[in-house]
Scaffold this motif. Structure first.
Motif, PDB file in Angstrom:
ATOM      1  N   THR A   1       5.346  97.482  64.474  1.00  0.00           N
ATOM      2  CA  THR A   1       5.324  98.377  65.620  1.00  0.00           C
ATOM      3  C   THR A   1       5.400  99.815  65.151  1.00  0.00           C
ATOM      4  OG1 THR A   1       7.707  98.250  65.825  1.00  0.00           O
ATOM      5  CG2 THR A   1       6.419  96.694  67.129  1.00  0.00           C
ATOM      6  N   LEU A   2       4.968 100.720  66.022  1.00  0.00           N
ATOM      7  CA  LEU A   2       5.003 102.152  65.709  1.00  0.00           C
ATOM      8  C   LEU A   2       6.122 102.815  66.477  1.00  0.00           C
ATOM      9  CD1 LEU A   2       1.182 102.898  65.873  1.00  0.00           C
ATOM     10  CD2 LEU A   2       2.565 102.543  63.841  1.00  0.00           C
ATOM     11  N   TRP A   3       6.746 103.775  65.855  1.00  0.00           N
ATOM     12  CA  TRP A   3       7.866 104.486  66.454  1.00  0.00           C
ATOM     13  C   TRP A   3       7.548 105.970  66.477  1.00  0.00           C
ATOM     14  CZ3 TRP A   3      11.792 101.420  68.233  1.00  0.00           C
ATOM     15  CH2 TRP A   3      11.815 100.108  67.760  1.00  0.00           C
ATOM     16  N   LEU A  15      -1.229  96.894  71.436  1.00  0.00           N
ATOM     17  CA  LEU A  15      -2.538  96.406  71.007  1.00  0.00           C
ATOM     18  C   LEU A  15      -2.559  96.191  69.495  1.00  0.00           C
ATOM     19  CD1 LEU A  15      -5.412  95.637  71.691  1.00  0.00           C
ATOM     20  CD2 LEU A  15      -6.042  98.046  71.468  1.00  0.00           C
ATOM     21  N   LEU A  16      -1.976  97.120  68.768  1.00  0.00           N
ATOM     22  CA  LEU A  16      -1.914  96.985  67.317  1.00  0.00           C
ATOM     23  C   LEU A  16      -1.094  95.751  66.926  1.00  0.00           C
ATOM     24  CD1 LEU A  16      -2.625  98.154  64.567  1.00  0.00           C
ATOM     25  CD2 LEU A  16      -0.552  99.526  64.699  1.00  0.00           C
ATOM     26  N   ASP A  17       0.000  95.494  67.623  1.00  0.00           N
ATOM     27  CA  ASP A  17       0.812  94.304  67.360  1.00  0.00           C
ATOM     28  C   ASP A  17       0.003  93.025  67.585  1.00  0.00           C
ATOM     29  OD1 ASP A  17       3.016  95.836  66.767  1.00  0.00           O
ATOM     30  OD2 ASP A  17       3.959  95.579  68.734  1.00  0.00           O
ATOM     31  N   ILE A  18      -0.766  92.998  68.626  1.00  0.00           N
ATOM     32  CA  ILE A  18      -1.592  91.817  68.929  1.00  0.00           C
ATOM     33  C   ILE A  18      -2.648  91.618  67.845  1.00  0.00           C
ATOM     34  CG2 ILE A  18      -3.298  90.872  70.536  1.00  0.00           C
ATOM     35  CD1 ILE A  18      -1.635  92.191  72.794  1.00  0.00           C
ATOM     36  N   VAL A  19      -3.313  92.690  67.448  1.00  0.00           N
ATOM     37  CA  VAL A  19      -4.350  92.600  66.409  1.00  0.00           C
ATOM     38  C   VAL A  19      -3.740  92.116  65.094  1.00  0.00           C
ATOM     39  CG1 VAL A  19      -5.962  93.941  65.000  1.00  0.00           C
ATOM     40  CG2 VAL A  19      -5.893  94.282  67.463  1.00  0.00           C
ATOM     41  N   LEU A  20      -2.601  92.665  64.716  1.00  0.00           N
ATOM     42  CA  LEU A  20      -1.950  92.220  63.480  1.00  0.00           C
ATOM     43  C   LEU A  20      -1.543  90.753  63.569  1.00  0.00           C
ATOM     44  CD1 LEU A  20       0.268  95.296  62.555  1.00  0.00           C
ATOM     45  CD2 LEU A  20      -1.761  94.463  61.362  1.00  0.00           C
ATOM     46  N   MET A  26      -5.203  84.226  61.446  1.00  0.00           N
ATOM     47  CA  MET A  26      -6.463  83.886  60.787  1.00  0.00           C
ATOM     48  C   MET A  26      -6.235  83.604  59.303  1.00  0.00           C
ATOM     49  SD  MET A  26      -8.991  86.574  62.738  1.00  0.00           S
ATOM     50  CE  MET A  26     -10.294  86.410  61.572  1.00  0.00           C
ATOM     51  N   ILE A  27      -5.369  84.373  58.676  1.00  0.00           N
ATOM     52  CA  ILE A  27      -5.064  84.141  57.264  1.00  0.00           C
ATOM     53  C   ILE A  27      -4.385  82.786  57.087  1.00  0.00           C
ATOM     54  CG2 ILE A  27      -3.619  84.930  55.332  1.00  0.00           C
ATOM     55  CD1 ILE A  27      -4.206  87.812  56.335  1.00  0.00           C
ATOM     56  N   ILE A  28      -3.437  82.484  57.931  1.00  0.00           N
ATOM     57  CA  ILE A  28      -2.746  81.198  57.862  1.00  0.00           C
ATOM     58  C   ILE A  28      -3.731  80.052  58.115  1.00  0.00           C
ATOM     59  CG2 ILE A  28      -1.021  79.734  59.014  1.00  0.00           C
ATOM     60  CD1 ILE A  28       0.615  82.366  59.416  1.00  0.00           C
TER      61      ILE A  28
END
Length: 142
Positions: A1-3, A15-20, A26-28
């Motif tokens: 998350t960004l602070w 949105l960034l949290d969801i994308v990450l 996908m990697i797993i």
């Protein structure tokens, strides 16, 4: 998350949290479906090669002790030993192999040995795409 500078969480980071999260999933997924089976197949092949080498040594030892070193050697022969009547020196011999082995895929090892003691030992359970492995035996002169 960004602070932000005041230490509060920024709302735009959702949105960034969801994308990450999706990227990590996908990697797993890749590791579970592509990399692990390949790793497992490589490990099985290595185990089969080690087993074949052990079986070759056991067969050569058995042939060296037997009056009839040729064909008809089975896994049972290797795990039961030789009686005095079967051995070249007239004494009982303990098993040359401690226990029966299956190949890493659950198939039996196949012994294809001719009357001269030459032939091959091979796996029988390897899945399509991997192919069965084998090791050669030279002829034995007793």
């Amino acid at each position: 998350t960004l602070w932000d500078k005041s230490g509060k969480k920024r709302k735009a980071s959702l949105l960034l949290d969801i994308v990450l999260g999706v990227v990590l999933m996908m990697i797993i997924y890749y590791v579970a479906t592509v990399a692990y089976p390949e790793y497992r197949n490589n490990a099985n092949r290595a185990q089969a090669k080690e087993d074949l080498s052990t079986l070759k040594t056991a067969v050569i030892t058995y042939q060296g002790l037997s009056k009839t070193p040729g064909a008809d050697i089975t896994m049972d022969d290797l795990t039961t030993g030789l009686t005095a009547a079967e051995s070249i020196d007239g004494t009982d011999h303990s098993p040359v192999l401690e226990e029966s082995k299956l190949d890493p895929w659950g198939g039996e090892y196949n012994f294809d040995i001719d009357a001269n003691g030459a032939g091959t030992i091979s796996t029988t359970g390897a899945p399509d795409g991997i192919g069965n492995l084998s090791i050669s035996l030279g002829s034995v002169d007793n």
